[in-house]
Design an enzyme around this catalytic site. Structure first.
Site, mmCIF file in Angstrom:
data_model
loop_
_atom_site.group_PDB
_atom_site.id
_atom_site.type_symbol
_atom_site.label_atom_id
_atom_site.label_comp_id
_atom_site.label_asym_id
_atom_site.label_seq_id
_atom_site.Cartn_x
_atom_site.Cartn_y
_atom_site.Cartn_z
ATOM 1 C CG HIS B 67 -1.653 1.228 1.490
ATOM 2 N ND1 HIS B 67 -1.255 2.136 2.448
ATOM 3 C CD2 HIS B 67 -2.744 1.756 0.894
ATOM 4 C CE1 HIS B 67 -2.087 3.157 2.454
ATOM 5 N NE2 HIS B 67 -2.992 2.961 1.523
ATOM 6 C CD GLU B 70 -2.569 2.783 -3.426
ATOM 7 O OE1 GLU B 70 -2.809 3.991 -3.248
ATOM 8 O OE2 GLU B 70 -3.153 1.876 -2.785
ATOM 9 C CG HIS B 71 -0.086 6.295 -0.426
ATOM 10 N ND1 HIS B 71 -0.457 7.434 0.253
ATOM 11 C CD2 HIS B 71 -1.118 5.427 -0.286
ATOM 12 C CE1 HIS B 71 -1.657 7.251 0.786
ATOM 13 N NE2 HIS B 71 -2.079 6.044 0.475
ATOM 14 C CD GLU B 142 -4.788 5.353 3.347
ATOM 15 O OE1 GLU B 142 -3.615 5.653 3.047
ATOM 16 O OE2 GLU B 142 -5.526 4.684 2.605
#
Lengths: 420, 429
Positions: B67, B70-71, B142
Site C-alpha cells: 500500500h 502504491e502511494h 490514513e
C-alpha cells in the site's frame, strides 16, 4: 434528450438512451424542510416500501422484486438546500439482455405506483406492526451517525452553523420525535405529502416512450397542486467566526469548516464558484490537498465541497488533534491566497477541464443523470448540459475574484481526541 | 488481437498478450462519455514473504509496504502525477487489496495521452528517502482514520480471528510502527519483484477504437526494456483449518453494537470455471439463507436483531477465503447465536428449499446486468477474475447451470463449527 410531460399532480421525465443494460426509475417528492414534519418524512418511505394492499408485507415485495430479475428498490432522504426530498429508486434489467423476454419495466412501474398510492391501510392508519418496526430502524439510523465520525463532524458543523435556520434539521429527523408517531398520525401526514409535495418521476433507459408514458398516466393519478417554494436566503455575513471544539475518544481529530458563499445553484456567478471551489479544495491538484496533505503531511484527506442549494462551502480534513491550530492557520492562508488571486491561468484551465470531466462522468450513470436534471427542479432554473459546459468555460479570473469577495468563514468545528 | 463477442450481453472484448507478457483487454462502450482504465499488478498486502528479484533467499518485508508503494508511485522527480492527470482533464486514483494493486484513471478527453501517462508512471518508479519519510505522516493519518471506523475494525477483527498465520490477517495499510521501517530500498525491491509486465493486466473500457488503443499500448511498451521474466516465489506458512479465535470483542466509542460472524473458507487452490462455480454457489447459498426475501431475514428483522446495515458476502482467493455476515444490532450475543444456528442447520440442508433457488438466481442475474452499467465494476472485476483464470462474461451461463444439489453440496462443505468465528464492536460505557 430529456422529455418532460406535465401530468396531473406530477411531472414525468423520460430520458431515452441505449447505454445501459437496465432501466432506472426515480420518484422524487419535494417539500420545504421543517422541524415538525422532518421525522414523519424520514419514516414515511420506509413504511411505504414495507407493504401494499397487493403485496401485504416486506417479504412479499422482496420476493416479487427478486423474481423480477433482481429489480432494486430503495428509498432515501436528502436535504437539497432547505428542501427535504424523498426518493424512491428502482433499477430493473432490460429484458433484451435476457433469455426470458417478458417485459419488466411496466411491472416495476406498477409496483412503484402500488407503493406510493396503495399502501397497506387499516381504518385510516398504516399497519401498526410495520410502523413499530420501521420506527425502531429509524432510531437506529439516527443513532448510526454518532458511530461514523466523519458524518458526525459534518452534522455537528451544520447544527452549529445553521442553528437558527431550517437547514439545521437533520435529514433523518429527531430521535425524540420518533416515539410519538402512530400509524394514524403517519397516515395523515402521508395524505398531506401526497397532495402537497412537488412530485417528479424520472425514467431512464431504452423503452417505448409513448407506451411508457400512457402506462404512467394510467397508474399515477394525483390531485393537482402548486409547489411550495421557500424564500431565498438573505446574504449572511458573520462578523465574528464561531469556533466549536468537542472532545471524544477518537484516534484522529476531525476538522470541519463552514463558509457562506451567498451563491446558490442557478445564480449567474454559480459557475465561477464551482471553479473557485475546484482551485481551493475540490481536487487532488487543489490548494488544500497540496498544502495540508502533500506539503505538510498533516492529513490523508483535505478537501472542500459545495452545498449548492444552500450556499455553503464546506472544508473537511482529519488530523492529529495536536495539529489543530497549525491546520486551521494553513487553511485560512490558502483561503486568503484564493481571495488574493494567487492562482495561474494554467491552474484555472486545469480546474475547468477537471470540472467538465467530472460532470460528463456523472452523466454516464443513470442516477447521476437524474440528480443533475433534478437540480433544475430544486432551483427553478433550467440549465442544459451544453449551457453548463459553456458557462464553466467562460469563467474568468475576475469572476473568481468577485466570487471570493462574497465568501465568508462562518464556523470552525473540531472533533478533538481527549489528549489535546 | 483476439476478438471475443458475447452476443447475449452485446459486448465485444479485445485481447492480446504482448511480447513482454502484459495482458491487454479493451472493451468498447458506445454512448458513454467516460473512458476508464486500470493497470493492475498481482501484488497485494498478503505478498509479504518472497524471494526478491535477483536474489536467492526468502525475505519478509514490513506490513503495509504494498500500500505504501502504491502511494509513492504517484510522486516523480518533476512533481506529482495527480497534477499531470488533472492537467489532461482526468481524475486518477489507486487502491491496494489483499491480492492486487490497481492504478486507474477516468477521463472524457485526452484519452490517449492519459493512457500513456498511466503506463509510464507505473513503469517508472522514483523514490527518495525524503519523500518516503514525508509519506509516513500522510499514511499515518490514513491508518488513524480507519482506526476510528467501527465497520473496518469489525471487518478486520473477524478476519484476524480466522487466521493463525496467513498474512490476510494483517491490515492492508500496516500500522504506524510497521510503516516506520519502510525505506526507499525496500520499495524498489518490492517494485522490481512484482511490477514486471508479465505480472500485470491493463483493462480499458469506454468509447474507444480498440485497434488504436492496442497500437498505442504496444508502441508504449516497445520503447521500454524489462528484465527477463522470472517466476515470482512467494511463501505462505501452513495454515490450520480451524479458526484461530472463536470470539473477539472490540470496545469503541460507538452507540450501536455491531456483530460479524465469519466462516473461514476451506475451498482453496481453485481456478477457472471450477472456482467460478464455487464462488457463485456459495453466494447463492447465502442469498437463500440471508437474502431480503428469506424467512430468516424476516424473522431477524421482526425481532429487531438486524436493520438495514445487515449484509453478507463470500470471497474466495488462492489460499484464503471467507464468508462474512452481520451488521448493527441491539443484541450481538443473541444475533450471533441465531446466525450460527441458521448456518449449522444449512449444513444438513434442512432450512434450504429447492423452490427458492430459481428466484435467487434470477436476482443474481439481474444484479450482474446492473453491474455491467459500470465501467469501474467491469474493469476491476474482470481483472480479479482474469488473475484466477475465470471469465467475468461467463457469470450468467454459470449461474444458469448451478443446481440445488450444487448449493447443498456447498453448504455441507463450507460450513463447520470449527471454522465459525464472531467479532463484536461494543460501546465503551
Amino acid at each position: 434528450m430529456e422529455k418532460t410531460v406535465h401530468h396531473e399532480g406530477m411531472k414525468i421525465h423520460l430520458i431515452k438512451t441505449d447505454k445501459y443494460k437496465t432501466n432506472t426509475i426515480v420518484l422524487k417528492m419535494k417539500a420545504p424542510i421543517n422541524k415538525d414534519d422532518a421525522t414523519y418524512r424520514a419514516l414515511l418511505p420506509y413504511v411505504l416500501q414495507s407493504g401494499t394492499n397487493t403485496y401485504p408485507d416486506y417479504t412479499e415485495i422482496r420476493t416479487f422484486l427478486e423474481n423480477l430479475y433482481g429489480c432494486t428498490l430503495f428509498v432515501d432522504l436528502q436535504k437539497k438546500g432547505e428542501y427535504h426530498i424523498i426518493s424512491i429508486t428502482m433499477e430493473v434489467a432490460n429484458e433484451k439482455f435476457l433469455q426470458d423476454k417478458k417485459p419488466l419495466l411496466n411491472e416495476a412501474l406498477g409496483l412503484l405506483a402500488d407503493i406510493l398510492l396503495n399502501p397497506k391501510i387499516e381504518n385510516h392508519a398504516f399497519n401498526e406492526q410495520i410502523v413499530a418496526k420501521e420506527k425502531r430502524t429509524l432510531k437506529q439510523r439516527i443513532q448510526a451517525v454518532y458511530d461514523d465520525k466523519m458524518r458526525y463532524a459534518n452534522l455537528r458543523l451544520i447544527q452549529e452553523m445553521c442553528k437558527n435556520e431550517p437547514y439545521f434539521v437533520p435529514v433523518n429527523g429527531f430521535l425524540e420525535d420518533v416515539d410519538p408517531i402512530t400509524g394514524e398520525k403517519l397516515y395523515a401526514y402521508y395524505r398531506r405529502a401526497l397532495n402537497e409535495d412537488e412530485i417528479d418521476l424520472y425514467i431512464v433507459g431504452d423503452f417505448n416512450e409513448q407506451e411508457t408514458l400512457s402506462f404512467c398516466k394510467e397508474k399515477f393519478q394525483l390531485a393537482s397542486r402548486k409547489a411550495r417554494e421557500i424564500q431565498k436566503d438573505q446574504e449572511r455575513i458573520n462578523i465574528k467566526e464561531n469556533v466549536v471544539i468537542e472532545k471524544q475518544e477518537v484516534a484522529q481529530g476531525k476538522l470541519n469548516i463552514g463558509f457562506r458563499t451567498n451563491i446558490t445553484y442557478g445564480d449567474d456567478d454559480y459557475f465561477a464558484l464551482q471553479v473557485f471551489n475546484g482551485l481551493f479544495g475540490g481536487f487532488p491538484h487543489s490548494k488544500l490537498f497540496l498544502n495540508v496533505r502533500e506539503r505538510e503531511s498533516l492529513a490523508y484527506y483535505a478537501a472542500s465541497r459545495l452545498e449548492s442549494h444552500k450556499g455553503l462551502l464546506l472544508v473537511m480534513t482529519g488530523i492529529e488533534s495536536k495539529n489543530f491550530d497549525k491546520t486551521v492557520k494553513i487553511i485560512k492562508e490558502e483561503f486568503s491566497a484564493m481571495q488574493n488571486g494567487e492562482f495561474t491561468e494554467a491552474e484555472i484551465e486545469q480546474t475547468k477541464a477537471v470540472i467538465q470531466n467530472q460532470m460528463l462522468e456523472t452523466l454516464d450513470t443513470s442516477r447521476g443523470l437524474v440528480e443533475v436534471l433534478y437540480h433544475n427542479v430544486i432551483s427553478g432554473k433550467t440549465v442544459t448540459e451544453e449551457e453548463w459546459m459553456e458557462k464553466i468555460k467562460q469563467v474568468s479570473r475576475d469572476d473568481i475574484l468577485q466570487v471570493g469577495k462574497k465568501i465568508h468563514l462562518d464556523t470552525i468545528y473540531f472533533l478533538s481526541g481527549m489528549e489535546a | 488481437m483476439e476478438q471475443i463477442y458475447h452476443s447475449q450481453l452485446q459486448e465485444e472484448l479485445y485481447y492480446e498478450k504482448l511480447a513482454n507478457g502484459l495482458d491487454v483487454y479493451i472493451l468498447p462502450k458506445k454512448g458513454f462519455n467516460k473512458t476508464y482504465a486500470t493497470f493492475t499488478t498481482k501484488y497485494g498486502s498478503i505478498d509479504n514473504h518472497f524471494v526478491p528479484l535477483g536474489e536467492n533467499e526468502y525475505k519478509i518485508v514490513p506490513d503495509g509496504i504494498a500500500h505504501f508503494l502504491e502511494h509513492k508511485m504517484f510522486e516523480k522527480k518533476d512533481g506529482d502525477v495527480f497534477q499531470l492527470f488533472s492537467k489532461q482533464g482526468a481524475s486518477a486514483n489507486a487502491f491496494t487489496s489483499f491480492t492486487r494493486t490497481a492504478y486507474l484513471f477516468s477521463s472524457t478527453s485526452n484519452v490517449e495521452k492519459n493512457l500513456n501517462t498511466l503506463l509510464d508512471f507505473v513503469q517508472e518508479p522514483y523514490f527518495t528517502e525524503q519523500t518516503v519519510e514525508k509519506e509516513k505522516g500522510i499514511i499515518g493519518q490514513e491508518i488513524q482514520m480507519y482506526n476510528d471506523n467501527p465497520e473496518w475494525r469489525l471487518y478486520f477483527g473477524t478476519i484476524e480471528n480466522m487466521y493463525h498465520n496467513h498474512p490476510v490477517k494483517i491490515d492492508i495499510a500496516g500500522t504506524i510502527g510497521s510503516i516506520s521501517k519502510i525505506t526507499k530500498d525496500l520499495l524498489y525491491e518490492c517494485y522490481y519483484t512484482f511490477y514486471h509486465p508479465s505480472n500485470m493486466l491493463l483493462f480499458v473500457v469506454g468509447p474507444v477504437d480498440p485497434l488504436k488503443i492496442m497500437n498505442l499500448v504496444k508502441d508504449n511498451q516497445a520503447k521500454k526494456t524489462f528484465n527477463a521474466h522470472k517466476e515470482i516465489k512467494r511463501k505462505f506458512e501452513a495454515e490450520p483449518e480451524p479458526v484461530w479465535e472463536k470470539e473477539k470483542i472490540i470496545k469503541m466509542n460507538v452507540q450501536t453494537p455491531k456483530l460479524m460472524v465469519g466462516i473461514k473458507g476451506n475451498i482453496l487452490h481453485q481456478k477457472g470455471n471450477q472456482m467460478l462455480k464455487s464462488e457463485l454457489s456459495a453466494q447463492l447459498l447465502l442469498d437463500l439463507l440471508f437474502g431480503k426475501s428469506s424467512r430468516n431475514y424476516r424473522e431477524l428483522y421482526d425481532e429487531g436483531l438486524i436493520d438495514d446495515t445487515f449484509s453478507y458476502d463470500y470471497t474466495q482467493e488462492q489460499n484464503f477465503g471467507f464468508a462474512l455476515i452481520g451488521g448493527d444490532t441491539r443484541d450481538p450475543d443473541l444475533l450471533e447465536k441465531k446466525l450460527k444456528q441458521i448456518l449449522l442447520k444449512a449444513r444438513t440442508g434442512e432450512n434450504l428449499d429447492a423452490e427458492d433457488l430459481e428466484r435467487v438466481k434470477k436476482n443474481r442475474i439481474g444484479r450482474f446486468l446492473r453491474a455491467l452499467n459500470s465501467p469501474e465494476y467491469i474493469a476491476n472485476q474482470f481483472t480479479r477474475y482474469a488473475f484466477h483464470e475465470m471469465d467475468l462474461f461467463n457469470v450468467v451461463p454459470m449461474l444458469e447451470e448451478i443446481t440445488f444439489t450444487d448449493v447443498i453440496t456447498m453448504a455441507a462443505k463450507l460450513i463447520a463449527e470449527e471454522r465459525l468465528t464472531a467479532c463484536k464492536v461494543l460501546p465503551k460505557s
